[in-house]
Design an enzyme around this catalytic site. Structure first.
Site, PDB file in Angstrom:
ATOM      1  NE  ARG A 239      -8.312   4.760  -5.081  1.00  0.00           N
ATOM      2  CZ  ARG A 239      -9.514   4.965  -5.571  1.00  0.00           C
ATOM      3  NH1 ARG A 239     -10.540   4.950  -4.779  1.00  0.00           N
ATOM      4  NH2 ARG A 239      -9.714   5.192  -6.839  1.00  0.00           N
ATOM      5  CG  LEU A 240      -2.896   8.018   1.724  1.00  0.00           C
ATOM      6  CD1 LEU A 240      -1.585   8.718   2.078  1.00  0.00           C
ATOM      7  CD2 LEU A 240      -2.882   6.607   2.302  1.00  0.00           C
TER       8      LEU A 240
END
Ligand SMILES: Cc1cc2nc3c(=O)[nH]c(=O)nc-3n(C[C@H](O)[C@H](O)[C@H](O)COP(=O)(O)O)c2cc1C
Length: 193
Positions: free
Chosen positions: A172-173
């Site tokens: 999720r970066l």
């Protein structure tokens, strides 16, 4: 620092993906808003893009056409899954020139040209027979001659004020970069995902 160039580079990558994985990278969501502020969204096809903006074609009397006449602002969204990329575009909307619309209309298949005449897009249609009958009538009307562009059918250009590139990242970066145009110059900042 040119988001249009960046868009074009990604668009070229998307067009190189095989059709089974990415059927049509020109498909984009187009969001419009009614005079009382209600949003609506649908897919249209991107027909050209350059420094002036993103062009699509439509029936100007359709729901989207009328909304854009009342509120000439729009948002676009592309999602190219094989590239793990989302691109969002927001801006003011302006007509393309008649010459540009004529040239694009002339390049379309005759069946599509007839279709533009036959369809009162977004109006109530009693039955599919009615639509087929319209097509048959128009086929006769234009027999043996080029089909002219209907006066209510043209292109609209979204002049971008804001373009955001979202690239999927691990865990999720995701990477988000937003370009904003102020007086002709673009600036860029990153956003938390
Ligand atoms: C893949 C795809 C491409 C489409 N391309 C266009 C287009 O370029 N122009 C258009 O007017 N409608 C296009 N449509 C139809 C629109 O999504 C929509 O149904 C139609 O324009 C009526 O929308 P409106 O009632 O909000 O005006 C496309 C639909 C799909 C699924």
């Amino acid at each position: 620092m040119d988001p249009i160039e960046e868009f074009r580079a990604l668009f070229a990558q998307a067009q190189a993906v095989d059709r089974a994985r990415l059927p049509d990278p020109t498909a984009m969501s187009l969001a419009t808003v009614s005079a009382d502020g209600a949003p609506s969204v649908r897919i249209v096809l991107l027909k050209s893009v350059d420094e002036r903006g993103f062009v699509f074609y439509t029936n100007l009397l359709s729901r989207k056409g009328r909304e854009l006449t009342a509120v000439p602002k729009a948002a676009l969204c592309f999602y190219w899954a094989p590239l793990d990329v989302q691109i969002r575009v927001e801006g003011d909307v302006e007509p393309v020139s008649d010459a540009e619309a004529d040239a694009y209309f002339a390049s379309r298949a005759r069946e599509s040209q007839i279709g533009a005449w036959a369809s009162a897009q977004s109006q109530t249609l009693a039955s599919m027979e009615q639509l087929r009958a319209n097509v048959a009538d128009l086929d006769k009307r234009f027999e043996g001659q080029p089909v002219p562009r209907p006066p209510y059918w043209s292109g609209r250009r979204v002049r971008p004020r804001r373009i955001e590139f979202w690239h999927a990242g691990a865990f999720r970066l995701h990477e988000r970069r937003v370009f904003e145009c102020d007086g002709g110059a673009w600036s860029m900042r990153r956003l938390f995902p």
